[in-house]
Design a protein around this motif. Structure first.
Motif, mmCIF file in Angstrom:
data_model
loop_
_atom_site.group_PDB
_atom_site.id
_atom_site.type_symbol
_atom_site.label_atom_id
_atom_site.label_comp_id
_atom_site.label_asym_id
_atom_site.label_seq_id
_atom_site.Cartn_x
_atom_site.Cartn_y
_atom_site.Cartn_z
ATOM 1 N N THR A 18 -23.806 -1.813 34.824
ATOM 2 C CA THR A 18 -24.076 -2.812 35.867
ATOM 3 C C THR A 18 -23.865 -4.236 35.356
ATOM 4 O OG1 THR A 18 -26.440 -2.690 35.335
ATOM 5 C CG2 THR A 18 -25.656 -1.344 37.165
ATOM 6 N N THR A 19 -24.158 -4.478 34.081
ATOM 7 C CA THR A 19 -23.910 -5.813 33.520
ATOM 8 C C THR A 19 -22.423 -6.122 33.510
ATOM 9 O OG1 THR A 19 -25.892 -5.675 32.139
ATOM 10 C CG2 THR A 19 -24.229 -7.285 31.499
ATOM 11 N N LEU A 20 -21.598 -5.165 33.124
ATOM 12 C CA LEU A 20 -20.149 -5.374 33.117
ATOM 13 C C LEU A 20 -19.625 -5.581 34.533
ATOM 14 C CD1 LEU A 20 -19.057 -2.717 30.476
ATOM 15 C CD2 LEU A 20 -19.187 -5.203 30.175
ATOM 16 N N ILE A 21 -20.148 -4.825 35.484
ATOM 17 C CA ILE A 21 -19.717 -4.989 36.875
ATOM 18 C C ILE A 21 -20.029 -6.403 37.343
ATOM 19 C CG2 ILE A 21 -20.178 -4.281 39.261
ATOM 20 C CD1 ILE A 21 -20.606 -1.425 38.151
ATOM 21 N N ARG A 22 -21.221 -6.893 37.040
ATOM 22 C CA ARG A 22 -21.585 -8.253 37.438
ATOM 23 C C ARG A 22 -20.723 -9.296 36.740
ATOM 24 N NH1 ARG A 22 -26.927 -5.953 37.492
ATOM 25 N NH2 ARG A 22 -27.254 -6.531 35.310
ATOM 26 N N ALA A 23 -20.177 -8.939 35.581
ATOM 27 C CA ALA A 23 -19.295 -9.857 34.858
ATOM 28 C C ALA A 23 -17.859 -9.825 35.381
ATOM 29 C CB ALA A 23 -19.305 -9.523 33.368
ATOM 30 N N GLY A 24 -17.601 -8.978 36.377
ATOM 31 C CA GLY A 24 -16.262 -8.905 36.954
ATOM 32 C C GLY A 24 -15.379 -7.842 36.359
ATOM 33 N N ILE A 25 -15.957 -6.956 35.551
ATOM 34 C CA ILE A 25 -15.213 -5.877 34.907
ATOM 35 C C ILE A 25 -15.378 -4.598 35.723
ATOM 36 C CG2 ILE A 25 -15.047 -4.446 32.829
ATOM 37 C CD1 ILE A 25 -14.137 -7.277 32.324
ATOM 38 N N ARG A 26 -14.300 -3.832 35.846
ATOM 39 C CA ARG A 26 -14.389 -2.491 36.413
ATOM 40 C C ARG A 26 -14.343 -1.517 35.248
ATOM 41 N NH1 ARG A 26 -13.490 -0.019 41.421
ATOM 42 N NH2 ARG A 26 -12.896 2.192 41.285
ATOM 43 N N PRO A 27 -15.500 -1.069 34.757
ATOM 44 C CA PRO A 27 -15.498 -0.236 33.552
ATOM 45 C C PRO A 27 -14.996 1.178 33.815
ATOM 46 C CG PRO A 27 -17.730 -0.534 34.369
ATOM 47 C CD PRO A 27 -16.850 -1.371 35.237
ATOM 48 N N ARG A 28 -14.484 1.786 32.780
ATOM 49 C CA ARG A 28 -14.149 3.207 32.791
ATOM 50 C C ARG A 28 -15.349 3.931 32.194
ATOM 51 N NH1 ARG A 28 -8.796 4.903 29.637
ATOM 52 N NH2 ARG A 28 -8.036 3.274 31.041
ATOM 53 N N VAL A 29 -15.946 4.825 32.939
ATOM 54 C CA VAL A 29 -17.155 5.497 32.462
ATOM 55 C C VAL A 29 -16.848 6.944 32.135
ATOM 56 C CG1 VAL A 29 -18.669 3.921 33.702
ATOM 57 C CG2 VAL A 29 -17.983 6.051 34.793
ATOM 58 N N LEU A 30 -17.334 7.386 30.992
ATOM 59 C CA LEU A 30 -17.070 8.733 30.487
ATOM 60 C C LEU A 30 -18.355 9.546 30.553
ATOM 61 C CD1 LEU A 30 -14.751 6.957 29.372
ATOM 62 C CD2 LEU A 30 -14.908 8.233 27.222
ATOM 63 N N LEU A 31 -18.317 10.662 31.274
ATOM 64 C CA LEU A 31 -19.516 11.499 31.395
ATOM 65 C C LEU A 31 -19.138 12.910 31.813
ATOM 66 C CD1 LEU A 31 -21.477 10.439 34.640
ATOM 67 C CD2 LEU A 31 -19.053 9.991 34.258
ATOM 68 N N PRO A 39 -24.870 6.329 43.820
ATOM 69 C CA PRO A 39 -23.873 6.124 44.891
ATOM 70 C C PRO A 39 -23.297 4.714 44.917
ATOM 71 C CG PRO A 39 -25.716 7.398 45.721
ATOM 72 C CD PRO A 39 -26.095 6.965 44.333
ATOM 73 N N GLY A 40 -24.111 3.711 44.694
ATOM 74 C CA GLY A 40 -23.612 2.342 44.738
ATOM 75 C C GLY A 40 -22.701 1.981 43.593
ATOM 76 N N ILE A 41 -22.739 2.769 42.520
ATOM 77 C CA ILE A 41 -21.918 2.484 41.344
ATOM 78 C C ILE A 41 -20.537 3.126 41.446
ATOM 79 C CG2 ILE A 41 -21.746 2.932 38.846
ATOM 80 C CD1 ILE A 41 -23.721 0.764 39.514
ATOM 81 N N GLY A 43 -18.100 3.381 43.474
ATOM 82 C CA GLY A 43 -16.929 2.625 43.913
ATOM 83 C C GLY A 43 -16.584 1.446 43.028
ATOM 84 N N GLU A 44 -17.415 1.192 42.006
ATOM 85 C CA GLU A 44 -17.220 0.027 41.139
ATOM 86 C C GLU A 44 -16.703 0.395 39.757
ATOM 87 O OE1 GLU A 44 -17.616 -2.977 42.242
ATOM 88 O OE2 GLU A 44 -18.618 -2.527 44.150
ATOM 89 N N VAL A 45 -16.515 1.699 39.507
ATOM 90 C CA VAL A 45 -16.107 2.161 38.181
ATOM 91 C C VAL A 45 -14.974 3.172 38.318
ATOM 92 C CG1 VAL A 45 -18.445 1.850 37.284
ATOM 93 C CG2 VAL A 45 -17.738 4.098 38.120
ATOM 94 N N ASP A 46 -14.303 3.419 37.215
ATOM 95 C CA ASP A 46 -13.353 4.522 37.121
ATOM 96 C C ASP A 46 -14.019 5.615 36.292
ATOM 97 O OD1 ASP A 46 -11.274 3.187 38.525
ATOM 98 O OD2 ASP A 46 -10.812 2.045 36.711
ATOM 99 N N ALA A 47 -14.398 6.691 36.951
ATOM 100 C CA ALA A 47 -15.143 7.757 36.290
ATOM 101 C C ALA A 47 -14.194 8.809 35.732
ATOM 102 C CB ALA A 47 -16.138 8.397 37.250
ATOM 103 N N VAL A 48 -14.433 9.224 34.489
ATOM 104 C CA VAL A 48 -13.634 10.251 33.833
ATOM 105 C C VAL A 48 -14.562 11.353 33.345
ATOM 106 C CG1 VAL A 48 -11.994 10.772 32.003
ATOM 107 C CG2 VAL A 48 -11.977 8.508 33.069
#
Length: 298
Positions: A18-31, A39-41, A43-48
């Motif tokens: 969420t900190t990166l999103i607020r900084a204007g970054i679209r993070p790639r998340v690995l899980l 749910p709110g996250i 659309g803001e990330v690229d999930a792998v």
């Protein structure tokens, strides 16, 4: 800038995201399971979808990333240190194969010992392996040496409800306590900041070193429930841990995190403005712990 984040639903990782999103970054998340993202996250990330123990999968998931926040995944196996070694092999392959520019690794106070601190030895192994890979690739690496997480208290709700926390450390031994959200702030700042390079260690000590006696007083005030602490024997703690379903190997690894730092250990980095973070245990307990105990008898 492409930043990858592991354990994005964890106590620290979710705040990094969420900190990166607020900084204007679209993070790639690995899980393992992208469905666990809020749910709110989503659309803001690229999930792998990735298993952090799988070197090929981790290397593929981190291609073309500029920076990586790496957390060794939790383990419940008979041989936790072997699991840490497997995860370490995966991140090292990714760093070498993809020439990732910078890595921020969530380590722990005690990793500077390198040996003799139970599960923390696994983090020490990751530190040294990342350092070796970085020396070959030119990767910049920061190891976050974190204090004792406030959220560890959530694993002891049953004990808190009885009014007594059992511990194996001396009750008057001070140690660093820290809010995971503050760790995330330091991690995100390190990921984004151009002001450092090479191999660095950043301790994250929270706002104050606390004894268990002080912790009990803080929790009593913050939750409105009388809470004390009791020092028990190592064997009594082993029995308690086995009762939660832990394997014998995991019990010894968990025990070692306390016994290995019990006698004369001093963190490599002292408390300074650089290592001190703001969130107090009192504020965290009032916001996050009080309501979880409110319905318990007492």
């Amino acid at each position: 800038m492409q930043i990858a984040v592991t354990t994005p639903t964890g106590n620290v990782g979710r705040h990094v995201v969420t900190t990166l999103i607020r900084a204007g970054i679209r993070p790639r998340v690995l899980l393992r399971d992208p469905g666990r993202l809020a749910p709110g996250i989503r659309g803001e990330v690229d999930a792998v979808r990735v298993d952090q123990y799988d070197p090929e999968a981790v290397a593929a998931a981190t291609r073309a990333v500029d920076a990586l926040f790496w957390v060794d995944p939790t383990t419940g196996s008979q041989d936790p240190l072997a699991d840490y070694a497997r995860a370490t092999a995966a991140v090292v392959r990714a760093v070498r194969e993809n020439c990732i520019g910078r890595v921020v690794f969530q380590s722990s106070i005690g990793a500077e010992k390198r040996h003799g601190a139970g599960e923390i030895d696994g983090l020490a192994h990751t530190e040294t392996a990342l350092d070796a890979a970085a020396a070959d690739t030119g990767t910049d690496v920061t190891h976050l040496r974190c204090g004792y997480f406030f959220t560890n208290l959530e694993l002891q709700l049953d004990a808190l409800r009885t009014g007594t926390l059992p511990v194996i450390l001396p009750l008057d031994q001070p140690m660093a306590w820290v809010a995971p959200r503050d760790i995330a702030e330091v991690a995100a700042t390190r990921l984004l900041s151009p002001g450092w390079s090479g191999r660095t260690v950043q301790a994250v000590h929270g706002p104050a070193d606390l004894t268990w006696e002080q912790v009990a007083d803080i929790l009593t005030t913050a939750t409105g429930r009388p809470i004390g602490v009791e020092r028990i024997t190592d064997e009594a703690m082993r029995t308690r841990l086995r009762g939660t379903g832990m394997t014998d190997g995991l019990v010894e690894a968990v025990m070692g995190m306390s016994t290995g730092l019990r006698e004369g250990f001093v963190p490599e980095q002292r408390r300074t403005v650089r290592t001190t973070t703001p969130t107090s245990l009192a504020a965290w307990a009032h916001a996050h712990l009080r309501h979880r105990l409110a319905d318990a008898p007492g």
